[in-house]
Design an enzyme around this catalytic site. Structure first.
Site, short mmCIF file in Angstrom:
data_model
loop_
_atom_site.label_atom_id
_atom_site.label_comp_id
_atom_site.label_asym_id
_atom_site.label_seq_id
_atom_site.Cartn_x
_atom_site.Cartn_y
_atom_site.Cartn_z
N HIS A 106 0.80 -1.17 -0.19
CA HIS A 106 -0.15 0.07 -0.13
C HIS A 106 0.99 1.25 0.17
CE1 HIS A 106 0.52 -1.35 4.22
NE2 HIS A 106 0.73 0.09 4.45
N HIS A 108 0.59 5.22 1.20
CA HIS A 108 -0.04 6.14 2.06
C HIS A 108 0.04 7.59 1.15
CE1 HIS A 108 0.27 4.03 5.88
NE2 HIS A 108 1.06 3.62 5.09
P1 5GP Z 1 1.91 0.27 7.34
O1 5GP Z 1 1.60 -0.92 7.27
O2 5GP Z 1 2.22 1.21 6.04
O3 5GP Z 1 2.54 0.55 8.38
O4 5GP Z 1 0.54 0.83 7.88
C1 5GP Z 1 -0.89 0.48 7.72
C2 5GP Z 1 -1.87 1.37 7.76
O5 5GP Z 1 -3.02 0.78 7.68
C3 5GP Z 1 -1.97 2.30 8.84
O6 5GP Z 1 -1.79 3.70 8.58
C4 5GP Z 1 -3.19 2.02 9.72
O7 5GP Z 1 -3.82 3.16 10.33
C5 5GP Z 1 -4.13 1.51 8.52
N1 5GP Z 1 -5.02 0.44 9.07
C6 5GP Z 1 -4.80 -0.35 9.94
N2 5GP Z 1 -5.99 -1.26 10.09
C7 5GP Z 1 -6.93 -0.81 9.03
C8 5GP Z 1 -8.12 -1.02 8.90
O8 5GP Z 1 -8.86 -1.87 9.29
N3 5GP Z 1 -9.00 -0.17 7.87
C9 5GP Z 1 -8.22 0.86 7.42
N4 5GP Z 1 -9.00 1.49 6.33
N5 5GP Z 1 -6.87 1.24 7.44
C10 5GP Z 1 -6.23 0.44 8.27
#
Ligand code: 5GP
Length: 144
Positions: A106, A108
């Site tokens: 993903h 951001h």
């Molecule tokens: P990363 O893997 O890049 O560290 O971040 C994962 C992102 O997913 C975080 O910014 C977190 O806030 C978001 N996130 C975690 N769980 C969920 C979810 O259930 N739904 C959504 N829409 N975002 C999520």
């Protein structure tokens, strides 16, 4: 990267893609989904993901990235307009040591305003009504 790290479909974004848990969607096509981050680091924080299973940038097929990046650009432009942002931060983490917490690739997309610091990564849950309203703002820009 640890060469043993591989894609596990039992991740939260895999569940969103399968419709097993809801999201506030802003954009979807055959290859890509974009939706609001539930713990936004700023208003309008969107996540853009490929539908093709990819753990992160390190294992993704280049063809997946080639289809994903134009959508990252499209959502970045729409979010900048929707939130009258001064800039857009794009962040992408690979593996736990780098801050990745959800193991489906993903990007951001975070609207930025001069002098406003980002809220913490994976910090506080946002109210669902706020996320829905923010999604609508971006959808409005995508449509125009
Ligand atoms: P990363 O893997 O890049 O560290 O971040 C994962 C992102 O997913 C975080 O910014 C977190 O806030 C978001 N996130 C975690 N769980 C969920 C979810 O259930 N739904 C959504 N829409 N975002 C999520």
């Amino acid at each position: 990267m640890d060469g043993s790290a591989s894609y596990d479909s039992n991740n939260i974004f895999g569940k969103i893609l399968r419709g097993e848990i809801p999201c506030h969607r802003v954009y979807e096509d055959d290859e890509t989904l974009a939706f609001m981050d539930v713990m936004p680091q700023a208003a309008g924080h969107v996540l853009v993901i490929p539908k093709t299973p990819s753990r992160n940038l390190l294992d993704a097929d280049p063809s997946v990235l080639a289809r994903l990046m134009p959508v990252v650009q499209k959502i970045a432009r729409a979010a900048k307009d929707a939130f009258e942002a001064d800039g857009i931060t794009v962040i992408q983490f690979n593996e736990p040591a780098a801050g990745q917490t959800v193991f489906h690739l993903h990007f951001h997309i975070i609207p930025r305003h001069e002098g406003q610091a980002l809220r913490p990564h994976s910090g506080q849950m946002e109210d669902g009504d706020v996320l829905a309203a923010n999604a609508e703002k971006i959808i409005g820009e995508l449509g125009s």
